[in-house]
Design a protein around this motif. Sequence first.
Motif, short mmCIF file in Angstrom:
data_model
loop_
_atom_site.label_atom_id
_atom_site.label_comp_id
_atom_site.label_asym_id
_atom_site.label_seq_id
_atom_site.Cartn_x
_atom_site.Cartn_y
_atom_site.Cartn_z
N ASN B 76 105.71 14.79 25.03
CA ASN B 76 105.70 15.16 26.45
C ASN B 76 105.93 16.66 26.67
N ALA B 77 106.25 17.36 25.58
CA ALA B 77 106.50 18.79 25.73
C ALA B 77 105.19 19.50 26.07
N ASN B 78 105.30 20.71 26.57
CA ASN B 78 104.04 21.36 26.95
C ASN B 78 103.22 21.69 25.72
N VAL B 79 101.92 21.72 25.94
CA VAL B 79 100.99 21.79 24.81
C VAL B 79 101.21 23.05 23.99
N ALA B 80 101.53 24.17 24.66
CA ALA B 80 101.74 25.43 23.94
C ALA B 80 102.91 25.28 22.96
N ASN B 81 103.97 24.59 23.41
CA ASN B 81 105.11 24.39 22.51
C ASN B 81 104.73 23.50 21.33
N GLN B 82 103.93 22.49 21.61
CA GLN B 82 103.52 21.60 20.52
C GLN B 82 102.68 22.37 19.50
N ARG B 83 101.83 23.26 20.01
CA ARG B 83 100.99 24.03 19.08
C ARG B 83 101.83 25.03 18.29
N ALA B 84 102.83 25.64 18.97
CA ALA B 84 103.69 26.60 18.27
C ALA B 84 104.46 25.89 17.17
N PHE B 85 104.89 24.68 17.46
CA PHE B 85 105.64 23.90 16.49
C PHE B 85 104.76 23.59 15.27
N ALA B 86 103.47 23.34 15.53
CA ALA B 86 102.54 23.02 14.44
C ALA B 86 101.98 24.30 13.80
N TRP B 87 102.47 25.47 14.22
CA TRP B 87 101.99 26.78 13.73
C TRP B 87 100.48 26.84 13.78
N GLU B 88 99.91 26.39 14.88
CA GLU B 88 98.45 26.46 15.01
C GLU B 88 98.02 27.89 15.26
N ASP B 89 96.75 28.17 15.00
CA ASP B 89 96.24 29.53 15.20
C ASP B 89 96.27 29.89 16.68
N VAL B 90 95.75 28.95 17.48
CA VAL B 90 95.67 29.23 18.91
C VAL B 90 96.76 28.44 19.61
N ILE B 91 97.67 29.14 20.23
CA ILE B 91 98.78 28.46 20.90
C ILE B 91 98.46 28.25 22.37
#
Lengths: 1190, 479
Positions: B76-91
Amino acid sequence: MYKKYINIVRIRPGGLCILLFMIFLHANVSGFAQQRRISLDEVNTPLRAIFKKIKSQTGVGFIVTSSMLADAKPVTIKVSNAGLDEVLPQLFRDQQLTYTIRKNTVAVTRKVPRKVVNEVRRSSQLKGNIKDESGNPIPGVTVMVEGAEIYTRSDNDGNFSMDMVVGGTLVFSHIGYERKMYPLNGQNEFLVTLTVAANKLGEVSVVSTGYQNINKERATGSFSKPNMDVFKNRTGTMDIANRLEGLVPGLLIKQGFNSTSTEDPNIPNGKTTNKAVIRGSSTIELQTEPLYVVDGIPITNINQFNPEDIEDITVLKDAAAAAIWGARASNGVIVINTKRALKNSGLNISYSGFVNFQGKPQLRYDNQLNSAQYIQVARELFDPVQFPYQSLGLYDAIAPHEQLLYDNYNGKISTAQLNRGLDSLSNLDNSKQIKDLFYRNAVTQNHSVSISGGSNVYSFYSSAAYTNVKSSVIGQENKTYRLMFNQEYNPTRRLKLTLSTTLGYNTDNGINSKAIDGKFLPYQLFQDGSGANTSMGYLQGLRPEIRADYEQRSRVSLDYNPYSDLYTKEIKTTNLHVNIAGGVNLKLFKGLSFQGNYGYQKAPGRRTDYTDHSNYNLRMGLVAMTVAPTAADAPIYYLPTSGGTYIESNYDQYNWTLRNQLVYATSIRKGKDQLNLQVGQEAREQFGRSISTTLLGYNQQLLNYFTPTLNNGYLPNTVTGGTYVSNGLTSSLYESQNRFNSYFALLNYTFDGKYSLDGSWRVDHSALFGSDKSAQNKPIYSVGGKWNIQREKFMDEVKWLNALSLRATYGITGNSPFAGSSATQWDVLLTPSFFTTPIAGTYADVTPKNDKLSWESTATTNVGIDFSLFGGRLSGGLDAYYKKTTDMLGSIEINPLNGFVSGRGNIGTMKNKGVEVSLSSINIRTPNFSWSSNFNIAYNQNKLISFSKTDPRSNSASSRFMNPYLVGYGLQPIFSYVYAGLNNEGNPMIRLADGTTNSTPYVEKVEDLVYNGSAIPKYTGGFSNTFSYKAFSLTANMVFNLGNVMRANVNTFYTGRLSTATGIFEGNLTTDFLNRWKKPGDEAFTNIPSYIAGYESYNRSTEYYNKADINVVSAAYAKIRDITLSYRLPELLLSKIKVKSANVSVQATNFMVWKANDRGIDPEFHDLTSGNTFLAPYRHAYSISTTFSF
Amino acid sequence: MKTKIYKASGLLLIVWLLISCKKDFLEIVPKGKLIATTVKDYDLLMNNSSLYSLNSDNGLLIMGDDVAAEQSRFQNANVANQRAFAWEDVIRDPGQEDSYTNFQLKNLFICNKVINEVTTITDGTDAERAALQGDALATRAWINFDLINRYAKPYNATTAATDPGFPLITQANINAGNYSRNPVAEVYQSIIADLQKAIASLPAKSVFVTRMSRPAAATLLGKVYLFMGRPQEALTQLNLAFADVIATPSIASLYNYNETFAPGGEFLPIGRLGPNHPGSNILKYKESILLKTLNVYPDASGLVIKPEVMALYNASDLRLNFYSNTRSDMTQVPGGLKVKYAVQYAHIGIELSDLILLRAEVKARLNDLPGAKADVEMLRRNRMPAIDAPVPTTVITGPDLVKFIIEERQREYACEGPRWLDMRRLSVDPLHAVQNIIHPLYTADGTTISRTFTLRPTRLTLRIPDNILQLNPAITDNP
């Protein structure tokens, strides 16, 4: 004569059984009867009864046939001690009968039909000439002897003639003018001047720019005037802009939104309408409302005026019309003149009033699930593994059905208990309770009384009005009291003084109203069977065990009961508006005069907002500031436990305008040419101030309050954990002031009555701060020309053409970048209103300077044709314009490396082009019946041509759904995905530009979207028809908006828990959800994506469906905005009770005639770009109104 | 006669018309607005809360390898935080702004305005103006150090001269342009130059803890040198800072947790949001040399502490009071997982503990092992019973001690953000580079790992926000 009577009886057609009563009275003394006096007081009494009374009072008998009496009109008469010779003319005035007095009898005969009269006496003729106020002949006026089938029409020179008639009334009527009546008492020559009914259909000869009144024949600019009859009759709204809808080509009125705004949001008592857009928006970020000018003075709060007091409205659309208003005129100007008395008129008293019923809103506009469907869906979706009870947040609301499901899953209740619980929920329906408890029938009523009168020297118009608006929301009430006093004083031939004063007092009351509609959980009742209010603690999100713990420790109830909560708040707003506008006109030398206009407006206001301690939020706030580690500890309260929170805000604002001008008007070449020159100076000031104070624990009766002991600190270990204490006793103070100074000049020249030239020039300076002053010397100007073609010699032959003229104008208007907080020379620091830091003092923010900021300018070219054909039977106009706005002011994208992402700047170029057509026709015109039509249509195309900086937001596909503008497109463009149906997992697919289908989120690029159109209508207009039959008239006004598109409202719930949200009344779904994809194969017949409870839903995009092309539909519609039937009571009858005129109307509104979408969407109550539907406040409104004048 | 009166009055009117508009009619100063002209104006500008209460959307905390997440909440966290957590290229989605970076860039505008304009005013004394400029220079250095550690590779002396860094912004002008990325080395040189100039003019103690002081600037400079792999220069600066703090103890002092958690202690009682300590009570800033806070609720969106990090604590460590298996919203964390429920305010300015641990590390790296031990124990004595405070005897060599001090940093700052910066600088340290950096995602039972994300070395450097790239064509993005 007697012979004639006999003859007539004989020739009477079809007179098979004529009963002749001859009433002979045998009197001893001849002549005695005629000296007896008569007293009568009759209302609508049959003639026969009156004859009997006269006979009983005087002994005079009547010779009359019963068929004559049967045809006779009832009579209203009041005389006392009158002679027979006084009474009889009154009795017979309205009758088709005439009489002869003999010794002791009165012989009654039928009036002789015209042909017979011709034979009998023909010596003289009735004739005359009809002109308008400016002396121009009026062709086509109907001249009629009332009651008789005798009528004629005036010719092209305004002349008329008909056979002589004595007795009765001669009526002059024309669709564009006020009716006029003369008694026929033997006079045979009539020189009649008809006054223009500005409010009547047809040609209107004078337009007002607020600076000057120009004969429309000479005006070069694009002026439009609404049909004031329709304006007056639109009782459904007191909003002046709203009443203009569909009446002015090119004026778009935004419906369905509560569009009020204030020039300065910090001073909310100067509310004004925010509904009108003239000829498309020429700006992206600034206000698009036109400037409102009342009696020559710009007004910020237009709705302080009573629509009943408005005499006349002129909409200025092009630069030639509007440029004289300077920097504020870019959006067009709406010039309003209030009513004034006619000189040399008697005292005129009139009343007008209406009651408008709107009923209740339509709560189930969307197709929401019913309780049984909802519970069924809830059972299907319940997923305690994906959403464990323990992982729900503290403030996550858990709806009753969900609580039952969790309790069953966690073993707290049996399956039988669960089923019983859910079954009982599925049998409940709250729609009636919502409607009954939270809404009521909306009623608006307005009553106005006006008195006017005047002599040559002094005239006045004054009015008093009361308006009561009871909206459909329980507890909301708005009352307005208005007074107006307009005076004109001409002490000498050379001096004219005018003073108009308006005073308005408005009270607005409200409570803690809730927006509850069909979107709420359908089973949740608000009262139980015994009428007790239902408690709904779950709506505040605390689950039962935590709430119990909070309550125990704090000893404060956390029960939440939405219906009781309604009355825990009292909001009262009172506003006073004073508007004074004075004018001086002094004739100095030949043709030269001085004119001064001075306006002062003051609007103090106050808002008090009392929230009682019983309010949930207040109780919760108290709990959060209570320290009580265990239930056994005595709680320590840091906030008051009684009283309430009281916020009092006081607003004050004043504006003044001062304008001095010299006017020079002269005739050249022996009156062949006209010259008018004006120069002047204008100064203005705007001032606003607000102060607000908050008191805690306030006792309304004792006026005492609580002083918090904690300020700006941290309070650990409260019942809810720990909390920061902000200073509860806050005051805020705001002040704004602005000043302007302008110089202007105007020129009108008319050559030979055929060619006119207009020019205007103006320069505005405003008080600056942080900017370079020399940047302001940028003039605004316009030029225009007009050719009155029908005045040319070669047009003399064309008899059917009454008027034809060609207009062309060009001008520059602009918006100053300096108003507001932008600066070009220095960064401006803003101080915060109070300090939140322990450090003494700070600046809250910096407004950076923009040294590249420049004026926004709009160049408008307008070409127009006006015509009038067939004696005014068909008239109209056509305008084409091209508006180009360069250096549009707005919020620019700043290079973020410079510290700001956006700021005030020049953002680009926009163009608006369009065509406007208006037509008026009189389709049928007979003495008793007429049918006239009014049609207007406006086409506007607007396009953002360039943008000063590349906007990175426009480069991503997802951003195109949010951007209100994009280079190369019109404003509010709507883009969508090309929908390719669902895949075999129930996930939406789109077709990409390369032809492949895709269901993976975020892969789409800008080129994969399609453009569907703009949400702004391309075509707007109105079509109104008026049918009059004798004293009845029926008007139907249709409005239409065409050529725009909108997103349909679709189900957006495809993942997560089916529950309600904290603090708001939501939770239901549309029935579309029932048709979602459920199993492989469903994709063959549904486009609605599947539901996926949790994390996996991130692997797809339901936006592909929500924003798909299949969900973009046309927003075009046509509505009968209102249909009005009115009846004019007979004047002659009324005159007996000293009433000059009286009118009764009934009106019904808002009938959808046609809409282009098949989704059942009313585009007026729909956010076209997002697809959200609003609650329509009512379906149809019905009103009854009446006007009397004495 | 009458005509004459009209003529006369008409002329009077014209005259009045011409004089009616006085020159000062338009000269009004709006209320609540001001153009900075005095030292005090600029001084108050430096009190702007944006300089010390920072935008919490900075992602550092989420990217640290000291956290894990519970799937049921984290989804439920915001998508940017989920991407940052996954160390994705595009946050962030294309076009979406990075609010933290924007926030820091605005702070940079304020600093540049003060730096450039304060010398042009005549108000105040030279010393006042220099001190104010020093404050702004040191703050600019702090911001640049923050930005370079987000958007450029960790400092590597051999490649720093060519590694693309971040644009050096020195003017306060919204129309400035033509930015390109200055090399990492240049940015560090600029940071050092700003700090050196600031240290020369700043007072030992600032008017308030949110404002720069000499020990704050010196500690920062020491930290910068350590990040550059220059411990000797770092030590000089850290010693300078220490000298100020010792000379003026009111600058900053440590809470002794043995006292504050003792009966009647300052951090008691332990309520539902944890102890009444600096992490939850912003007014307890005694340990801060420079107070800058981020408002965070690490547990609200499902972040938990990695069990490996919890294992670093001694059972007697009083810092364990900040952890719980109940979230701050009073719900239970499943399994044996713990959350740092007691931290709402991450202190990311300069803490006294930071100065102590930095100097300890620098000393350990310079092989002054007794000095390093003394420093680290100085902190530990205030965090746990004295008996457990000494460095374990198993820690023998310099590298062992460095490792121990880095672990002490984790114990002191877990789940508050500094770990990300340590991961970065250690990545270029062959001895201490963190290996196999992962983020586990736990299922609802709190014990099963449903998914694991692994940090790729390139993602130690963030991509540059889209809005900066779009408006600055000369700036190339990181791989």
